[in-house]
Design a protein around this motif. Sequence first.
Motif, short mmCIF file in Angstrom:
data_model
loop_
_atom_site.label_atom_id
_atom_site.label_comp_id
_atom_site.label_asym_id
_atom_site.label_seq_id
_atom_site.Cartn_x
_atom_site.Cartn_y
_atom_site.Cartn_z
N ILE A 14 0.84 -1.21 0.00
CA ILE A 14 0.00 0.00 0.00
C ILE A 14 0.88 1.26 0.00
N ASN A 15 1.91 1.28 0.85
CA ASN A 15 2.78 2.45 0.90
C ASN A 15 3.55 2.64 -0.39
N SER A 16 3.98 1.55 -1.00
CA SER A 16 4.71 1.64 -2.28
C SER A 16 3.82 2.20 -3.38
N ILE A 17 2.58 1.75 -3.43
CA ILE A 17 1.65 2.23 -4.45
C ILE A 17 1.38 3.73 -4.27
N LEU A 18 1.11 4.14 -3.03
CA LEU A 18 0.84 5.55 -2.78
C LEU A 18 2.07 6.42 -3.05
N PHE A 19 3.23 5.96 -2.65
CA PHE A 19 4.46 6.71 -2.87
C PHE A 19 4.79 6.77 -4.35
N ALA A 20 4.62 5.66 -5.06
CA ALA A 20 4.90 5.63 -6.50
C ALA A 20 3.96 6.57 -7.26
#
Length: 110
Positions: A14-20
């Motif tokens: 989830i954090n990777s998707i939001l950060f990306a």
Amino acid sequence: MKKNNIYLLFILLINSILFAAFIFAVPGFISDDFYFFTLIKENIANPISFNIHNSFLLFFRPVTYFSFWLNIVAGLSPFYMKIFSLIIYLLLIISLFSFLKELSACFEKK
């Protein structure tokens, strides 16, 4: 796979998707970045000051400013700087998750 590991993977995903999404939505620098980059370039030998009377006090977010300093020394582009920040961010999530898991195990034993 343990239940805790599934939670960690979910949190990281989830954090990777939001950060990306942010990386691709804002491909360049943000206006306040230039102020910090200028300060860091002027004080390249001293990336973090612990003196509260120093105008170059970047102690409030030491991991952030240290990563800025590393990026400037390496001469990375905005895209790679954000990828590097994402990696540091994910490592901090893993560290915090592991710490909290160990801490909760200590309380369960008592």
